[in-house]
Design an enzyme around this catalytic site. Structure first.
Site, mmCIF file in Angstrom:
data_model
loop_
_atom_site.group_PDB
_atom_site.id
_atom_site.type_symbol
_atom_site.label_atom_id
_atom_site.label_comp_id
_atom_site.label_asym_id
_atom_site.label_seq_id
_atom_site.Cartn_x
_atom_site.Cartn_y
_atom_site.Cartn_z
ATOM 1 N N ASP A 1 -56.136 2.041 -0.814
ATOM 2 C CA ASP A 1 -57.162 0.888 -1.347
ATOM 3 C C ASP A 1 -57.900 1.632 -2.345
ATOM 4 O O ASP A 1 -58.014 3.094 -2.449
ATOM 5 C CB ASP A 1 -57.913 0.966 -0.254
ATOM 6 C CG ASP A 1 -59.011 -0.276 -0.143
ATOM 7 O OD1 ASP A 1 -59.031 -1.080 -0.862
ATOM 8 O OD2 ASP A 1 -59.854 0.000 0.510
ATOM 9 N N ASP B 1 -59.819 1.508 4.521
ATOM 10 C CA ASP B 1 -61.005 1.668 5.246
ATOM 11 C C ASP B 1 -60.770 1.388 6.767
ATOM 12 O O ASP B 1 -61.597 1.611 7.526
ATOM 13 C CB ASP B 1 -62.169 1.274 4.654
ATOM 14 C CG ASP B 1 -61.908 -0.480 4.557
ATOM 15 O OD1 ASP B 1 -61.197 -0.924 5.229
ATOM 16 O OD2 ASP B 1 -62.719 -0.906 3.924
ATOM 17 N N ASP C 1 -58.560 -3.523 5.833
ATOM 18 C CA ASP C 1 -57.285 -3.487 5.704
ATOM 19 C C ASP C 1 -56.213 -3.191 7.119
ATOM 20 O O ASP C 1 -55.174 -2.671 7.010
ATOM 21 C CB ASP C 1 -56.990 -1.971 4.707
ATOM 22 C CG ASP C 1 -57.605 -2.261 3.471
ATOM 23 O OD1 ASP C 1 -57.527 -3.327 2.912
ATOM 24 O OD2 ASP C 1 -58.192 -1.610 3.023
#
Length: 678
Positions: A376, A568, A572
């Site tokens: 991410d 995180d 996600d």
């Protein structure tokens, strides 16, 4: 708030699932310390050590061993001196008592396992070998086999206790007493007696006992127990303070937000305790191997004792039985079933000290096979702390645009939304907000003081047929576009900052042989490509919705890649669950992160990803060193024993010696310094 950046949308309960991988092959817990029979050899189905009381004095478990050792040495001395009164029956009594003190429970477990259909295990091997030694009159050697076996168990017990203590010293450091303020009075109570909403007082130098919200203006905290970092973390009024942090400044007040058993520290400790129950493939192999290997060596020993009768002219049963007993002693797989799980437990402990929590030893193994890491962007490679860079309006005052936007954004917890709210100050607080709707991957819509307001990205504007200058899409920074009463009213540009250790993280991962580092982000593609270029990331994709990230990871897995995803842990959660190894970054206190991730990195440093891989590789290396050592020595001494070169004493010392070396090697990982690789 769903702009063109990664979204911190709350995961519904349906998404807060535990990865199915974490449940595979559940095994027994890493043994607690107690008697040698409680400690066992770690997770192995053939090691049923009974249900003895775990709460008795551990020192008492050594007394029978010490008495047995004294009797053995005394018996050997009397044999050597050829004392007249040390007759056959006295000799048998002395050695028999010494044997029962250390071998009684082993024989009992062997008999009990036989009644359960579990015949071939090390209890059976040890019992056969030692009873056989007594049968041929080798009392001292029979006692020695059991005695040194139990001494090896004591070493294992001490090693497990040391590993547990090292973890608990770092993590389970919650104070037993907490000062709670009730009706203006300070009262000392146990943390379990504090309710949510109570105010607790923490003096300088004291540890925080419960999760809560800081009521005092500001204070600095040592978070090493939680994150592995010694650098103080300064918290301001209203920010979250977690159990396990140490208050460094002055007396502070904290409003409790979680019960004692629900604190982040409690969850982490439980996670570490449970980690030993999930076996690595190597452990599963050793368990299966022992079940096949043990009956083979039993029948091989039987053949060694009986078959020479048909081929050897001067066959003497006791001589060949002695060789078979040596074969049985050295063939006991103790070193394997002790050191392999202990090696993984050591790796879990080493990771904990570095602020990394593995949910099971299977993930220590799996992370070493990863060839693709997907990350991410926001909060993983960038700080996730956004600040307003510029404001452009069309037909209204800048202050009005900011106030209306901030009022709507105040209903979102996303960092981009919070950046707008922070920039607005108190200018929006008099406005009324209603009918707020969050549109995934687009933005927010709602009514602010009776006006319809849209705040989001270009997709949001196009969805509601709001026309705007297409050149705005070329701006690199994150953009919050605003429409009021279906008219484009302006935009706010917001920028994030790359984490200081992010470039070094990418370099380390490439050095570790990770051939594909990919960044997936909901942020606009121009920003994503800019960050990827500066960090030298292999591939990057922007403008993705949560389901798009899932599709990308599925695509990589279909290519035969072993994928680790780092996010995180909140927005996600689905893709973390899908990846072969899911890592949650900076996820302290996040239920979704702890539940869905396989590995939890307790601070927000991406460099810990490389550290986790280093620890996994070191653990795997030590485990296979132990396997090679055990097999090599055992095969050598078994061959010597079969040809009559080795005695039972050599077999005993070889078996115990290998187990001891394997234990020392397994706990070596506890002393390794992985900080240099951070």
């Amino acid at each position: 708030m769903n702009q063109e950046t990664d979204k911190n949308e709350q995961v519904p309960k349906a998404m807060e699932i535990t990865s199915p991988r974490t449940a595979e092959q559940p095994g027994p817990q890493i043994p607690k310390t107690g008697t040698q029979y409680e400690a066992g050899h770690g997770p192995n189905d053939g090691h049923d050590h009974g249900d003895d009381d775990h709460d008795h004095d551990e020192t008492a478990s050594y007394v029978p061993t010490i008495i047995s050792l004294v009797l053995l040495l005394g018996g050997i001395l009397l044999d050597y001196l050829d004392v007249p009164w040390f007759t056959t029956y006295v000799r048998l009594a002395v050695y028999g008592i010494a044997y029962l003190l250390v071998g009684g429970k082993v024989v009992w477990h062997a008999l009990r396992n036989i009644t359960k259909g579990n015949v071939f295990n090390e209890f059976f091997l040890m019992s056969m070998a030692t009873i056989g030694a007594f049968y041929i009159g080798e009392y001292a050697e029979g006692v020695a086999v059991m005695l040194f076996y139990v001494i090896g168990e004591h070493f294992q017990e001490a090693a497990v206790a040391r590993s547990r203590k090292s973890i608990k010293d770092l993590i389970d450091n919650r104070p037993e007493i907490v000062t709670v303020l009730r009706n203006g009075q300070a009262t000392e109570v146990k943390p379990q007696q504090v309710s949510i909403g109570d105010t607790i007082q923490v003096k300088a130098g004291e540890k925080v006992a419960l999760d809560g919200e800081l009521l005092s203006e500001q204070s600095s905290f040592n978070t090493a127990a939680l994150t592995g970092e010694s650098k103080p973390d300064t918290k301001s009024k209203g920010e979250t303070v977690l159990a396990g942090m140490i208050n460094l400044d002055k007396v502070i007040d904290i409003k409790v937000t979680s019960a004692y058993e629900d604190s982040a520290l409690s969850k982490i400790l439980k996670l570490v305790e449970d980690a030993g129950s999930r076996k690595a493939k190597t452990q599963q192999f050793i368990t299966r191997f022992a079940k096949i290997y043990t009956p083979i060596v039993v029948f091989a020993a039987l053949g060694l004792a009986l078959l020479p009768y048909f081929f050897v002219a001067d066959y003497v049963f006791n001589d060949w039985l002695y060789r078979a007993l040596i074969f049985l002693v050295i063939s006991c797989p103790c070193a394997l079933v002790i050191s392999v799980p202990l090696g993984y437990f050591g790796g879990i402990g080493a990771a904990s000290r570095n602020g990394i929590l593995f949910k099971g030893s299977n993930f220590l193994d799996l992370i070493t096979t990863v060839d693709t890491i997907v990350m991410d962007k926001t909060g993983t490679l960038t700080e996730g702390v956004f600040k307003v860079q510029g404001i452009k309006t069309y037909g209204l005052q800048e202050t009005e645009l900011v106030a209306l936007t901030a009022a709507l954004e105040s209903k979102s917890s996303h960092p981009v939304a919070q950046a707008v709210v922070q920039h607005a100050g108190d200018s929006y607080k008099h406005l009324t907000v209603s009918d707020v709707e969050e549109i995934s991957g687009h933005g927010l819509k709602g009514m602010v003081d009776g006006k319809s307001v849209l705040a989001g990205n270009g997709k949001m504007m196009r969805k509601f047929h709001i026309s705007y200058d297409p050149e705005i899409d070329a701006i690199v920074d994150t953009i919050v576009m605003v429409a009021i009463e279906n008219q484009f009213a302006g935009y706010i540009t917001i920028a994030d900052k790359i984490k200081t250790d992010a470039p070094e993280t990418v370099r380390q991962l490439h050095a570790l042989g990770i051939t594909n580092i990919t960044m997936l982000s909901g942020d606009k593609d121009s920003i994503v490509q800019q960050v990827a270029a500066s960090l030298k990331i292999d591939k990057a994709y922007g403008g993705l919705l949560p389901q798009d990230k899932v599709s990308k990871v599925e695509e990589l897995k279909q290519q035969g890649r072993t994928v680790a995803f780092v996010g995180d842990g909140i927005n996600d959660a689905p893709v973390i669950t899908l990846a072969d190894v899911g890592l949650a970054m900076g996820a302290m206190g996040s239920d979704a992160a702890i539940e869905t991730a396989d590995v939890v990195i307790q601070n927000d440093q991406p460099s810990k990803i490389a550290t986790a891989i280093h620890i996994g590789k070191a653990t795997k290396q030590i485990v296979w060193q132990n396997i090679g050592l055990a097999f090599g020595v055992k095969l050598l001494v078994m061959a010597f024993g079969a040809f009559g070169v080795a005695t039972m004493w050599e077999a005993v010392f070889a078996d115990v010696g290998v187990a001891f070396l394997a234990i020392l090697n397994a706990i070596r990982i506890q002393r390794m310094d992985f900080g240099k690789k951070d």
